[in-house]
Scaffold this motif. Structure first.
Motif, mmCIF file in Angstrom:
data_model
loop_
_atom_site.group_PDB
_atom_site.id
_atom_site.type_symbol
_atom_site.label_atom_id
_atom_site.label_comp_id
_atom_site.label_asym_id
_atom_site.label_seq_id
_atom_site.Cartn_x
_atom_site.Cartn_y
_atom_site.Cartn_z
ATOM 1 N N LEU A 1 -1.591 -3.249 -1.734
ATOM 2 C CA LEU A 1 -1.172 -3.674 -0.390
ATOM 3 C C LEU A 1 -2.371 -3.938 0.517
ATOM 4 O O LEU A 1 -2.346 -4.814 1.363
ATOM 5 C CB LEU A 1 -0.287 -2.602 0.260
ATOM 6 C CG LEU A 1 1.018 -2.262 -0.456
ATOM 7 C CD1 LEU A 1 1.758 -1.167 0.304
ATOM 8 C CD2 LEU A 1 1.900 -3.486 -0.603
ATOM 9 N N THR B 1 0.596 10.279 -1.092
ATOM 10 C CA THR B 1 1.789 9.439 -0.949
ATOM 11 C C THR B 1 2.540 9.805 0.316
ATOM 12 O O THR B 1 2.496 10.947 0.777
ATOM 13 C CB THR B 1 2.751 9.589 -2.149
ATOM 14 O OG1 THR B 1 3.373 10.880 -2.090
ATOM 15 C CG2 THR B 1 2.011 9.436 -3.471
ATOM 16 N N VAL C 1 9.599 4.748 -6.196
ATOM 17 C CA VAL C 1 8.666 3.796 -5.598
ATOM 18 C C VAL C 1 8.046 4.449 -4.368
ATOM 19 O O VAL C 1 8.762 4.889 -3.470
ATOM 20 C CB VAL C 1 9.391 2.497 -5.184
ATOM 21 C CG1 VAL C 1 8.386 1.479 -4.656
ATOM 22 C CG2 VAL C 1 10.163 1.925 -6.358
ATOM 23 N N ARG D 1 4.676 4.716 -1.376
ATOM 24 C CA ARG D 1 3.512 4.148 -0.677
ATOM 25 C C ARG D 1 2.369 5.136 -0.840
ATOM 26 O O ARG D 1 2.554 6.329 -0.553
ATOM 27 C CB ARG D 1 3.870 3.960 0.800
ATOM 28 C CG ARG D 1 2.913 3.082 1.582
ATOM 29 C CD ARG D 1 3.501 2.838 2.967
ATOM 30 N NE ARG D 1 2.650 1.994 3.766
ATOM 31 C CZ ARG D 1 2.694 0.662 3.762
ATOM 32 N NH1 ARG D 1 3.539 0.036 2.997
ATOM 33 N NH2 ARG D 1 1.885 -0.040 4.533
ATOM 34 N N GLU E 1 1.539 0.142 -3.437
ATOM 35 C CA GLU E 1 2.935 0.514 -3.653
ATOM 36 C C GLU E 1 3.047 0.794 -5.140
ATOM 37 O O GLU E 1 2.720 -0.066 -5.954
ATOM 38 C CB GLU E 1 3.858 -0.645 -3.259
ATOM 39 C CG GLU E 1 5.330 -0.299 -3.380
ATOM 40 C CD GLU E 1 6.183 -1.536 -3.188
ATOM 41 O OE1 GLU E 1 6.573 -1.818 -2.045
ATOM 42 O OE2 GLU E 1 6.439 -2.233 -4.190
#
Ligand SMILES: [Zn+2]
Length: 243
Positions: free
Chosen positions: A73, A25, A3, A5, A56
């Motif tokens: 997001l 990322t 996972v 961002r 995300e």
């Protein structure tokens, strides 16, 4: 399953209904992922993969990672206004040059993310000082800026109106170390830049008086150009729009 961002950085179509997406990322640096079926009318990725959206993402697969569940997001919608869009395009170009491929760089990622939010949300008239702030932070991350009141060769503290700069290389110089083709660095411009540099990013939009003094942005332009060894034309276009 990882996972991450991520910020949507580049996209190209891949086969009939898929897309190859470059993500910036926080956890793994710049990477390419496959967005399967992203073009299908019912794809859950619809609307997620616009340039500079903050996501995300869940990644799966060996080799080329496959984009799985994706949460939007922050949508880059606030960046569509022409001047903000120009600013982001320019910054994306510079950040891209500054980013070393394959390297994780959380500090730079946080600056990119913070920059996009600031540019989307600040009042239009504050764009010049926000841009200056972002460029100052970028130069600091790249290790390309020293104090704005010292000679970058001997580190001597100098009166602001006795500082010089080279036409094409970043840095400030004292009388003794001034290069042959030196320009006088404007005292007001340097004071303005120091004020921005010493303030946290969230305060940039509300600093009293915006940078109407174009020389402050010109000083930064020389430094940025020498730091990333390239000066995007989009910066000139942007500056013309801002003044
Ligand atoms: Zn010196």
């Amino acid at each position: 399953m990882a996972v991450l961002r991520a910020i949507v950085w580049k996209r190209i179509d891949f086969r009939e209904s898929s897309r190859l997406v470059t993500l910036l990322t926080r956890e793994r640096g710049k990477m390419s992922v496959l967005a399967k079926g992203a073009h299908r009318p019912k794809s859950p990725l619809l609307g997620c993969l616009d340039f500079l959206n903050l996501l995300e993402v869940h990644l799966a697969g060996k080799g080329l990672p496959i984009l799985g569940r994706t949460k939007l997001l922050h949508e880059a919608r606030g960046l569509r206004e022409p001047r903000r869009f120009l600013a982001c395009n320019y910054l994306a170009e510079v950040f891209d040059r500054a980013w070393v491929d394959g390297r994780q760089d959380m500090e730079l990622f946080d600056l990119v993310e913070g920059s996009l939010l600031l540019i989307a949300g600040c009042p239009q008239e504050a764009l010049p000082q926000v841009l200056a702030g972002i460029e100052l932070r970028l130069l600091a991350i790249l290790g390309q800026i020293s104090a704005l009141d010292r000679c970058s060769i001997c580190d001597r503290l100098i009166e602001q109106d006795r500082l010089f700069m080279a036409k094409e290389v970043g840095g400030l110089y004292c009388d003794r170390h001034r290069p042959k083709s030196a320009l006088t660095a404007s005292k007001d411009a340097l004071l303005r830049l120091r004020e921005i540099d010493e303030s946290p990013g969230r305060r940039w939009p509300s600093l009293p008086g915006s940078i109407h003094d174009r020389r402050a942005l010109d000083i930064l332009g020389i430094w940025i150009g020498s730091a990333v060894e390239y000066m995007p034309r989009s910066r000139q276009r942007l500056l013309r729009q801002l003044h």
